[in-house]
Design a protein around this motif. Structure first.
Motif, PDB file in Angstrom:
ATOM      1  N   TYR A  22     -14.314 -11.602  50.534  1.00 14.57           N
ATOM      2  CA  TYR A  22     -14.293 -10.188  50.250  1.00 14.57           C
ATOM      3  C   TYR A  22     -14.874 -10.002  48.809  1.00 14.57           C
ATOM      4  CZ  TYR A  22     -12.571  -5.550  48.988  1.00 14.57           C
ATOM      5  OH  TYR A  22     -12.507  -4.326  48.802  1.00 14.57           O
ATOM      6  N   TRP A  23     -14.478 -11.038  47.984  1.00 15.39           N
ATOM      7  CA  TRP A  23     -14.901 -10.908  46.401  1.00 15.39           C
ATOM      8  C   TRP A  23     -16.369 -11.414  46.298  1.00 15.39           C
ATOM      9  CZ3 TRP A  23     -12.594  -7.244  44.034  1.00 15.39           C
ATOM     10  CH2 TRP A  23     -11.336  -7.002  44.157  1.00 15.39           C
ATOM     11  N   ILE A  77      -1.765  -4.965  41.831  1.00 13.33           N
ATOM     12  CA  ILE A  77      -1.558  -4.598  43.382  1.00 13.33           C
ATOM     13  C   ILE A  77      -0.218  -4.788  43.772  1.00 13.33           C
ATOM     14  CG2 ILE A  77      -2.122  -4.961  45.714  1.00 13.33           C
ATOM     15  CD1 ILE A  77      -3.972  -3.466  44.310  1.00 13.33           C
ATOM     16  N   ALA A 132     -12.183  -6.928  37.411  1.00 13.75           N
ATOM     17  CA  ALA A 132     -11.687  -6.568  38.866  1.00 13.75           C
ATOM     18  C   ALA A 132     -10.428  -7.434  39.415  1.00 13.75           C
ATOM     19  CB  ALA A 132     -13.017  -6.565  39.820  1.00 13.75           C
ATOM     20  N   ALA A 133     -10.780  -8.795  38.903  1.00 20.24           N
ATOM     21  CA  ALA A 133      -9.622  -9.667  39.273  1.00 20.24           C
ATOM     22  C   ALA A 133      -8.181  -9.292  38.474  1.00 20.24           C
ATOM     23  CB  ALA A 133     -10.292 -11.147  38.946  1.00 20.24           C
ATOM     24  N   SER A 185     -14.667   4.882  47.707  1.00 24.32           N
ATOM     25  CA  SER A 185     -14.755   3.760  48.438  1.00 24.32           C
ATOM     26  C   SER A 185     -15.237   3.574  49.574  1.00 24.32           C
ATOM     27  CB  SER A 185     -13.454   2.986  48.512  1.00 24.32           C
ATOM     28  OG  SER A 185     -12.615   2.729  47.172  1.00 24.32           O
ATOM     29  N   LEU A 217      -7.427  -6.209  37.817  1.00 31.38           N
ATOM     30  CA  LEU A 217      -7.038  -5.099  38.434  1.00 31.38           C
ATOM     31  C   LEU A 217      -6.143  -5.728  39.549  1.00 31.38           C
ATOM     32  CD1 LEU A 217      -9.567  -2.586  37.870  1.00 31.38           C
ATOM     33  CD2 LEU A 217      -7.660  -2.505  36.607  1.00 31.38           C
ATOM     34  N   LYS A 218      -6.567  -6.741  40.321  1.00 34.47           N
ATOM     35  CA  LYS A 218      -5.924  -6.952  41.417  1.00 34.47           C
ATOM     36  C   LYS A 218      -4.418  -7.584  41.434  1.00 34.47           C
ATOM     37  CE  LYS A 218      -6.909  -9.660  45.861  1.00 34.47           C
ATOM     38  NZ  LYS A 218      -6.778  -8.427  46.574  1.00 34.47           N
ATOM     39  N   THR A 227      -2.088 -15.209  37.231  1.00 39.11           N
ATOM     40  CA  THR A 227      -1.851 -15.248  38.496  1.00 39.11           C
ATOM     41  C   THR A 227      -0.767 -16.489  38.947  1.00 39.11           C
ATOM     42  OG1 THR A 227      -4.095 -14.797  39.221  1.00 39.11           O
ATOM     43  CG2 THR A 227      -2.866 -16.048  40.794  1.00 39.11           C
ATOM     44  N   ASN A 229     -10.479 -13.987  50.639  1.00 35.33           N
ATOM     45  CA  ASN A 229     -10.254 -13.600  49.342  1.00 35.33           C
ATOM     46  C   ASN A 229     -12.094 -13.791  48.769  1.00 35.33           C
ATOM     47  OD1 ASN A 229      -7.967 -12.310  47.606  1.00 35.33           O
ATOM     48  ND2 ASN A 229      -7.203 -13.962  48.955  1.00 35.33           N
TER      49      ASN A 229
END
Length: 505
Positions: A153-154, A187, A180-181, A327, A183-184, A497, A150
């Protein structure tokens, strides 16, 4: 990325031919995706990629939400007798309980049993904290291993970071990362839960897709090929008689004797066969393609094909296709930029900008060709699914890169050669662990590699530090004030989270 988009095309448009091209062929679909992305990045560049990622990504999330709603609605209407066969082994749900339950309660009854190690369907699927013996994501991986891919990637992936680095100010970049976090966090609801629902609703479809992949392998086995054939535990549960023959064949190939009894369980068949397959390399016996019970990569396209009406279907397909292409275009843009600026431009100093642009475009086309050539093979069962393959492959890269960047950022006297050395050590160590300790979860292997690389970097720095500490450059051309709003919303994302962990503990 190419394979994921191509898989949707092949499942949704199976049996369809356009201009002589079979859209059900994974190779054809891969080249369609790849060429569209190549044209896109060739013409539009990074700015076009950024805007379309936002637009198509948002549309894809909306489409995923629509699929989730329709799948839940369908789950609430399907006769309980048709669902009971898809419940996990640790669930005590009965037909009567499922019949009287609503959609979400049905989902929980079918999938929320205690989490145990084993194949899909053995234990509950709604738990983030898995048993320590879990081969994919044990709870130990949550401590260190899960954070490595993670953060990589981020925080260090050029494909992601180029968007942040292109922001007009530090505050704008921070807000983008926090968004963006957030939006994750969606998932699990637009990807994971629909995937589980696909099995509950259409397990037979996934089984049929798996059977298509197995046809060539079964024909090879029937012809008496001198090799061993691995299979999954789910395949053993669905085909016990065939698997008994496979175990006998494979054991004979490597000189073992398998004592299974009159009615062996799927687990017993799987373990006996696994022992024969594990012994094959030492005996010089070839290992064939893995036989699978279900094709899980077909889950989302199956939901699209079975649930959506034509108008909504085309919206979701367009969003999915657009998101995949944009993407992929961003990845190609990143790859060509890295090759052009970090390799070619340094080898050919003084190259005119026009030449660099041309080299970037040519390299992008080369990368497309390589990717489209590889993509069709990612559907092979021995890769264990596209997600598993991606994560396993990143293990050769992400722990080393993260360790090098983190160490270099915190230790100003770290020698420069530690950069490439840490990456090389990680790749070699991860490969060694993968071969020597295949039962260790890939995230735990990442954690081990990360720790070892950091230790090596620390020792070498103590032995031979730089005489003068490295001073990081300061960019005076953009505003570097932090965003208070980003900090606030960042804490909100952290809190959400934690809520998800509590719900799905």
């Amino acid at each position: 990325m190419i394979y994921s988009g191509a898989k949707v095309i092949t499942v949704f448009f199976q049996g369809t031919t356009v201009l002589g091209l079979d859209l059900g062929n994974i190779t054809v679909a891969s080249w369609i995706i790849g060429l569209c992305a190549a044209v896109y990045v060739y013409v539009g560049g990074l700015k076009a990629c950024a805007w379309t990622d936002l637009i198509w990504g948002a549309a894809l999330i909306v489409g995923g939400g629509v699929v989730l709603y329709l799948a839940m609605k369908e789950l609430g209407q399907v006769p309980a007798i048709d669902l009971i066969g898809t419940k996990v082994a640790t669930s005590n749900a009965t037909v009567d309980q499922i019949s009287s339950a609503g959609a979400w309660e049905r989902f929980s009854l079918l999938n929320a049993g205690p989490a145990v190690e084993g194949a899909n369907g053995v234990g509950g699927k709604l738990h983030m904290v898995r048993p320590l013996s879990d081969s994919a994501i044990p709870w130990s991986a949550l401590i260190v291993g899960l954070w490595i891919p993670n953060f990589f990637y981020w925080g260090l992936n050029q494909y992601i970071m180029q968007r942040t680095l292109a922001s007009k100010s530090l505050a704008e970049g921070q807000l983008g990362i926090v968004f963006a976090a957030f939006l994750k966090l969606l998932i699990p609801f637009v990807v994971v839960i629909p995937g589980i629902l696909a099995f509950n609703l259409y397990s037979n479809d996934l089984r049929n897709e798996g059977a298509k992949k197995n046809e060539v392998v079964i024909a090879e086995f029937s012809s008496g090929a001198a090799k061993v054939f691995p299979f999954t535990q789910n395949f053993a549960a669905l085909n016990p008689e065939l698997c008994s023959k496979l175990v006998a064949h494979n054991s004979a190939q490597v000189g073992l004797t398998a004592e299974l009894g009159a009615a062996p369980t799927a687990e017993a068949l799987f373990k006996a066969n696994d022992a024969a397959v594990a012994a094959a390399p030492a005996k010089g016996v070839a290992v064939g393609q893995r036989l699978i019970g279900y094709d899980y990569d077909a889950a989302f396209p199956t939901l699209l094909r079975r649930l959506l009406k034509p108008g909504v279907t085309w919206f979701v397909l367009a969003a999915l296709f657009g998101a995949v292409v944009s993407s992929l275009a961003s990845m190609l843009n990143s790859a060509s930029t890295i090759f052009t600026m970090d390799i070619f431009a340094k080898l050919k100093k003084g190259t005119p900008d026009a030449t660099l642009v041309r080299v970037g475009r040519i390299s992008m086309l080369v990368f497309v060709g390589i990717a489209c050539g590889i993509a069709p093979f990612l559907g092979r069962p021995e890769f264990g699914g596209i997600f598993t393959f991606i994560q396993e492959f990143q293990g050769f890269i992400s722990p080393g890169v993260l360790a090098v960047f983190l160490f270099g950022f915190l230790v100003s006297k770290a020698p420069r050669y530690l950069g490439w050395l840490g990456i090389v050590i990680n790749a070699a160590l991860y490969g060694t662990l993968k071969v020597a300790l295949p039962s260790v979860a890939f995230l735990d292997r990442m954690a081990i590699c990360f720790g070892v690389v950091l230790a090596v970097l620390a020792v070498l720095t103590l032995i031979n530090p730089l005489k003068e500490p490295v001073k990081l450059p300061v960019n005076h051309e953009i505003a570097l004030e932090s965003s208070p709003a980003a900090k606030l919303f960042g804490w909100v994302v952290v809190a959400l989270t934690l809520v998800l962990y509590v719900i799905f503990w």
